[in-house]
Design an enzyme around this catalytic site. Structure first.
Site, PDB file in Angstrom:
ATOM      1  N   SER A 123       2.397   0.731  -4.639  1.00 29.74           N
ATOM      2  CA  SER A 123       1.497  -0.046  -4.070  1.00 29.74           C
ATOM      3  C   SER A 123       1.511  -0.457  -2.354  1.00 29.74           C
ATOM      4  O   SER A 123       2.212  -1.402  -2.358  1.00 29.74           O
ATOM      5  CB  SER A 123       0.693  -1.114  -5.020  1.00 29.74           C
ATOM      6  OG  SER A 123      -0.384  -1.336  -4.405  1.00 29.74           O
ATOM      7  N   GLY A 124       0.345   0.052  -1.856  1.00 28.61           N
ATOM      8  CA  GLY A 124       0.318  -0.272  -0.402  1.00 28.61           C
ATOM      9  C   GLY A 124       1.173   0.560   0.373  1.00 28.61           C
ATOM     10  O   GLY A 124       1.295   0.349   1.577  1.00 28.61           O
ATOM     11  N   THR A 128      -2.659   6.917  -0.901  1.00 24.86           N
ATOM     12  CA  THR A 128      -4.039   7.098  -1.246  1.00 24.86           C
ATOM     13  C   THR A 128      -4.799   7.817   0.216  1.00 24.86           C
ATOM     14  O   THR A 128      -5.572   8.611   0.915  1.00 24.86           O
ATOM     15  CB  THR A 128      -5.028   6.204  -1.446  1.00 24.86           C
ATOM     16  OG1 THR A 128      -5.166   5.444  -2.484  1.00 24.86           O
ATOM     17  CG2 THR A 128      -6.523   6.354  -2.151  1.00 24.86           C
ATOM     18  N   ASN A 173      -2.024  -4.521  -1.724  1.00 23.54           N
ATOM     19  CA  ASN A 173      -2.502  -4.133  -0.768  1.00 23.54           C
ATOM     20  C   ASN A 173      -3.806  -4.376  -0.946  1.00 23.54           C
ATOM     21  O   ASN A 173      -5.158  -4.618  -2.232  1.00 23.54           O
ATOM     22  CB  ASN A 173      -3.085  -2.460  -1.113  1.00 23.54           C
ATOM     23  CG  ASN A 173      -3.511  -1.954  -1.115  1.00 23.54           C
ATOM     24  OD1 ASN A 173      -3.938  -1.548  -0.349  1.00 23.54           O
ATOM     25  ND2 ASN A 173      -3.107   0.090  -1.172  1.00 23.54           N
ATOM     26  N   SER A 176      -6.929  -1.060  -3.050  1.00 22.17           N
ATOM     27  CA  SER A 176      -5.292  -0.760  -4.398  1.00 22.17           C
ATOM     28  C   SER A 176      -5.734   0.047  -5.155  1.00 22.17           C
ATOM     29  O   SER A 176      -6.803  -0.333  -5.886  1.00 22.17           O
ATOM     30  CB  SER A 176      -4.661  -1.620  -4.918  1.00 22.17           C
ATOM     31  OG  SER A 176      -2.883  -1.391  -5.743  1.00 22.17           O
ATOM     32  N   SER A 177      -5.463   1.427  -5.057  1.00 25.14           N
ATOM     33  CA  SER A 177      -6.207   2.410  -6.071  1.00 25.14           C
ATOM     34  C   SER A 177      -5.839   1.846  -7.963  1.00 25.14           C
ATOM     35  O   SER A 177      -4.869   1.477  -7.627  1.00 25.14           O
ATOM     36  CB  SER A 177      -5.496   3.876  -6.087  1.00 25.14           C
ATOM     37  OG  SER A 177      -5.995   4.318  -4.904  1.00 25.14           O
ATOM     38  N   GLY A 400       4.010   4.687  -7.864  1.00 31.32           N
ATOM     39  CA  GLY A 400       4.968   4.416  -8.040  1.00 31.32           C
ATOM     40  C   GLY A 400       5.508   4.023  -8.562  1.00 31.32           C
ATOM     41  O   GLY A 400       4.858   2.887  -9.712  1.00 31.32           O
ATOM     42  N   GLU A 402       7.006   0.835 -10.440  1.00 30.05           N
ATOM     43  CA  GLU A 402       6.622  -1.001 -10.492  1.00 30.05           C
ATOM     44  C   GLU A 402       8.038  -1.539 -11.110  1.00 30.05           C
ATOM     45  O   GLU A 402       8.659  -1.072 -12.654  1.00 30.05           O
ATOM     46  CB  GLU A 402       5.859  -0.757 -11.039  1.00 30.05           C
ATOM     47  CG  GLU A 402       4.854  -0.209 -10.092  1.00 30.05           C
ATOM     48  CD  GLU A 402       3.015  -0.515 -10.415  1.00 30.05           C
ATOM     49  OE1 GLU A 402       2.703  -1.360 -11.735  1.00 30.05           O
ATOM     50  OE2 GLU A 402       2.243  -0.178  -9.512  1.00 30.05           O
TER      51      GLU A 402
HETATM   52  P1  ATP Z   1      -2.078   1.070  -4.042  1.00 24.21           P
HETATM   53  O1  ATP Z   1      -0.965   2.236  -4.958  1.00 24.21           O
HETATM   54  O2  ATP Z   1      -1.713   0.754  -4.197  1.00 24.21           O
HETATM   55  O3  ATP Z   1      -3.631   2.555  -4.530  1.00 24.21           O
HETATM   56  P2  ATP Z   1      -1.313   2.914  -1.825  1.00 24.21           P
HETATM   57  O4  ATP Z   1      -0.002   3.626  -1.471  1.00 24.21           O
HETATM   58  O5  ATP Z   1      -2.413   4.417  -2.052  1.00 24.21           O
HETATM   59  O6  ATP Z   1      -1.604   1.707  -2.575  1.00 24.21           O
HETATM   60  P3  ATP Z   1      -3.234   2.502   1.135  1.00 24.21           P
HETATM   61  O7  ATP Z   1      -4.390   2.085   0.284  1.00 24.21           O
HETATM   62  O8  ATP Z   1      -2.719   4.011   0.981  1.00 24.21           O
HETATM   63  O9  ATP Z   1      -2.064   1.902  -0.253  1.00 24.21           O
HETATM   64  O10 ATP Z   1      -2.920   2.348   1.913  1.00 24.21           O
HETATM   65  C1  ATP Z   1      -2.646   1.118   1.869  1.00 24.21           C
HETATM   66  C2  ATP Z   1      -3.029   0.786   3.544  1.00 24.21           C
HETATM   67  O11 ATP Z   1      -1.913   0.593   4.195  1.00 24.21           O
HETATM   68  C3  ATP Z   1      -4.319   0.803   4.098  1.00 24.21           C
HETATM   69  O12 ATP Z   1      -5.837   0.602   3.908  1.00 24.21           O
HETATM   70  C4  ATP Z   1      -4.627   0.725   5.234  1.00 24.21           C
HETATM   71  O13 ATP Z   1      -4.503  -0.177   5.931  1.00 24.21           O
HETATM   72  C5  ATP Z   1      -2.714   1.455   5.810  1.00 24.21           C
HETATM   73  N1  ATP Z   1      -2.089   2.595   5.818  1.00 24.21           N
HETATM   74  C6  ATP Z   1      -1.629   3.075   5.021  1.00 24.21           C
HETATM   75  N2  ATP Z   1      -1.524   4.936   5.405  1.00 24.21           N
HETATM   76  C7  ATP Z   1      -1.577   4.841   6.562  1.00 24.21           C
HETATM   77  C8  ATP Z   1      -1.204   5.169   8.158  1.00 24.21           C
HETATM   78  N3  ATP Z   1      -0.870   6.929   7.772  1.00 24.21           N
HETATM   79  N4  ATP Z   1      -1.785   4.822   8.925  1.00 24.21           N
HETATM   80  C9  ATP Z   1      -2.653   3.599   9.585  1.00 24.21           C
HETATM   81  N5  ATP Z   1      -2.138   3.482   7.948  1.00 24.21           N
HETATM   82  C10 ATP Z   1      -2.819   3.000   7.253  1.00 24.21           C
HETATM   83 MG    MG Z   2      -4.057   3.983  -3.685  1.00 25.27          MG
END
Ligand code: ATP
Ligand code: MG
Length: 708
Positions: A123-124, A128, A173, A176-177, A400, A402
């Protein structure tokens, strides 16, 4: 136009040269395959750290992309970057998510086959965001006709809607999705995106009724309250202040400075109109969302008989109005339970606790099914009847591995999902890789890898696996509990090599298993699960009485979500575990027939800060993402392979014997060519139909010679 093209070409060459020449300087190597000490985790981390400190967040392991979340805008997703990566060979430019997208797209167009891009990480870590960047890349770079712009826009705008209903602020996050997502982008024979289809997995319904400290409910609730028009809120009987709602205020951070609910509401409202939601759809949809908030505020009191009653019917009145159900029937269903005796139904009053349980179960069921409805509705707007898709690229943005201090039913499901995806990787990459070498008659040492099928079986096997044992325990007459489930596990799988419970003390040095816990030895490492809550979460029970109320609702969406036929069907609905197992089975079937690409995302620190590289945290992720093993496989194999004819076609100008025409068999032409340009024997192997090149750098050098 010509000069623009030339400019892009020059930039590509410059970047390519920089990449090739700086392959081993302070910015580290662009491909972990090029590391000298490739089996050492420290060398791996050093390389990742070096690159991260230079804001180079992407690195390859062969064709797999490792991405470290920069937590800052780096200016690497501009239009000119998109142009740069369009139609360029994979290893010619620095690693980028666009290269992965472009590679899948070009392969799809040239070979007319289907692809998927699997994005995983904790997460984070940026999954996404990566999937959004890929979607944007396709939206901008794919050919487009005027009539298909609507389809493209709908694909893009489905995201904010799903995020509003399926994402939430968590400690890890801010966005977070809370569901897994698989999205097919459909392309026609010209490579124009024409439509799409989304499948969602295991939305975290428990969040609707409870949030941990510092976390929030799904974004949509706050967006509606902050951004909704006065008339809308009045129609729904809602106040602006989220603190007034129990379901929104338990995490004590209803107002969150990092999230702009008001602006997001505008984005979501606009997205609704793009993906064709009618006024009626929205009225019904927000009627449900508001009802959930009203439900949360229902308080129960104990009457003299020790049963639950509702002293203030204000909230129930609103729910009855918005969901189109009878007030008194709803009231009865929240405080009573129908029990079927031999010939008749008996209505029993509920205790205070059970009434609260029934209320929360109703809120979760209503939200969960509405989310499914939303996905279906979006899907119907993404279907393009006039331009059916020919091929697809699927994007899988899924939780992923956990491993927390306390791991429950959710982590068990998520980690099982990752086991299944690892199986796919084994099937698709390792086995396919070995099969290809065999077919081509290339000698190589078979790679020792752990086939995790044994763990998948332990979880999912019919009658014998953990999910089956859990299901049996859920229907067993008599007092089944989370403890009796654990005892059953001990009895049935206690001797399994990848399973351990409290009674079977593990080797010294391993963390002790506590009360009500079992441990699984996953492919990525061991995880200890607490069985508390397993039965309840797996059962996901909604009292029949409440189900009847919902099935009779006049709210058009609920009518579609709770079909009367469900009441007539006396068979038990599949449990959450079994449903998840089945949906994963279908997902694997979808993926197995497609060509894979992988993106592994890494979170650099827990504080969401830029430029902070937390070694401990990252080492942990490198392990759970299986990156070292993947590198081992890649390094043992060959980074690049091409059919003789294609290789010769591209590089024939480098050798006087093959230029301008080679009339003999292509294999011989390639042999002449590589002899002339000086390939060393350890750098390549010649198969039956293809040349195999061990390291990308060999190819870099050939490409350099070719460009200049
Ligand atoms: P989750 O499993 O909780 O959904 P995730 O892996 O989908 O987590 P994201 O929501 O894609 O995580 O990313 C978390 C935050 O990190 C985003 O809101 C953004 O602020 C930052 N972030 C992620 N990727 C990038 C990137 N390539 N460039 C800049 N900031 C990023
Ligand atoms: Mg996500």
């Amino acid at each position: 136009m010509g000069s623009k093209k030339e400019e892009v070409r020059r930039k590509r060459i410059r970047l390519h040269m920089e990449g090739a020449l700086t392959a081993r300087d302070k910015v580290g190597v662009q491909d972990f395959v090029l590391l000298d000490a490739y089996t050492s985790e420290s060398a791996f981390l050093d390389n990742l750290r070096k690159r991260f400190s230079e804001n180079l967040i992407y690195t390859y392991i062969g064709t797999l992309l490792v991405s470290v979340n920069p937590y800052q805008e780096l200016g690497i997703y501009t239009l000119s970057q998109m142009e740069l990566y369009q139609g360029v060979n994979f290893f010619e430019l620095p690693p980028h998510v666009y290269a992965i997208a472009d590679n899948a797209y070009r392969m799809m167009c040239s070979e007319l086959n289907n692809h998927f891009i699997l994005i995983s990480g904790e997460s984070g870590a940026g999954k996404t965001e990566a999937s959004k960047k890929i979607l944007q890349y396709f939206a901008v770079t794919c050919p487009m006709t005027e009539s298909l712009q609507v389809a493209r826009d709908r694909l893009l705008f489905s995201n904010p809607v799903l995020e509003a209903f399926g994402n939430a602020k968590t400690l890890r996050n801010d966005n977070s999705s809370r569901f897994g997502k698989y999205m097919d982008i459909q392309f026609d024979f010209k490579g124009i995106p024409v439509g799409g289809h989304i499948i969602s997995y295991l939305i975290e319904k428990s969040r609707v009724v409870y949030q941990n400290q510092g976390e929030r409910n799904f974004h949509i609730f706050y967006q509606l309250l902050e951004g909704g028009e006065e008339e809308l809120l009045a129609y729904l009987g809602l106040e602006r202040d989220p603190q007034l709602y129990k379901y929104l205020s338990q995490g004590r951070c209803a107002k969150e400075s990092s999230v702009n609910d008001k602006n997001d509401w505008k984005t979501v409202s606009n997205a609704f109109s793009v993906i064709d939601f009618t006024k009626d759809d929205l009225e019904n949809l927000f009627g449900i969302i508001a009802s959930v908030l009203h439900l949360g505020n229902i308080c129960f009191e104990e009457n003299q008989q020790g049963c639950a009653s509702v002293p203030d019917t204000h909230e129930i009145k609103w729910i009855a109005k918005l969901l189109g159900v009878d007030l008194w029937v709803l009231l009865e269903a929240l405080t009573h339970r129908k029990i079927e005796a031999k010939t008749e139904e008996v209505i029993c009053p509920l205790t205070l606790d059970l009434s609260a349980y029934a209320r929360d179960a109703m809120a979760k069921a209503v939200y969960g099914r509405t989310f499914t409805w939303l996905v279906n509705k979006i899907n119907s707007s993404l279907v393009n009847k006039d331009f059916p898709g020919k091929t697809v690229i699927g994007l899988l943005d899924i939780y992923g591995f956990e491993v927390f201090d306390k791991n429950g039913f959710e982590q068990f499901c998520i980690n099982y999902c990752n086991e299944k995806l690892q199986q796919l990787l084994i099937e698709r990459t390792l086995k396919a890789e070995q099969a290809e070498y065999e077919m081509e008659g290339i000698e190589w040492e078979p790679i020792q890898y752990f086939n995790n099928k044994i763990i998948c079986d332990l979880v999912e096997e019919r009658h014998k696996g953990i999910i089956s044992i859990l299901d049996e325990e859920c229907v067993r007459p008599g007092p089944a509990t989370d403890l009796s489930f654990l005892e059953r596990l001990e009895e049935k799988v206690g001797k399994h090599a990848h399973f351990e419970t409290r009674k079977l003390a593990g080797p010294k040095g391993r963390k002790k298993i506590g009360w009500m816990e079992f441990r699984l030895f996953h492919y990525a490492g061991e995880v200890t699960y607490c069985t508390r809550g397993f039965l309840e979460k797996n059962n996901d029970l909604l009292y029949r009485h409440l189900k009847e109320v919902l099935c009779r609702s006049k709210n058009r969406i609920l009518k579609e979500c709770f079909l009367v036929a469900e009441l007539e069907n006396r068979r038990r609905a599949p449990t959450v575990g079994t449903q998840f197992k089945n949906s994963l089975g279908s997902l694997l079937e979808i993926l197995i027939s497609k060509e894979p690409s992988y993106i592994r995302c890494i979170k650099p620190n827990e504080r969401k800060e830029p430029s902070k590289f937390d070694d401990f945290l990252i080492r942990h992720q490198v392990k759970y993402l299986g990156l070292m093993e993947h590198l081992r496989v890649r390094r043992a194999g060959f980074a690049y392979r091409r059919k003789y004819e294609h290789f010769l076609q591209r590089y024939k100008s480098l050798c006087p014997d093959t230029w301008p025409h080679w009339h003999g068999p292509p294999e011989e032409g390639v042999e002449r060519l590589i002899k002339y340009i000086g390939y060393k024997p350890e750098e390549y192997k010649l198969g039956r139909t293809k040349i195999f090149i061990r390291f990308p750098r060999t190819l870099f050098a050939t490409e350099d010679a070719f460009e200049f």
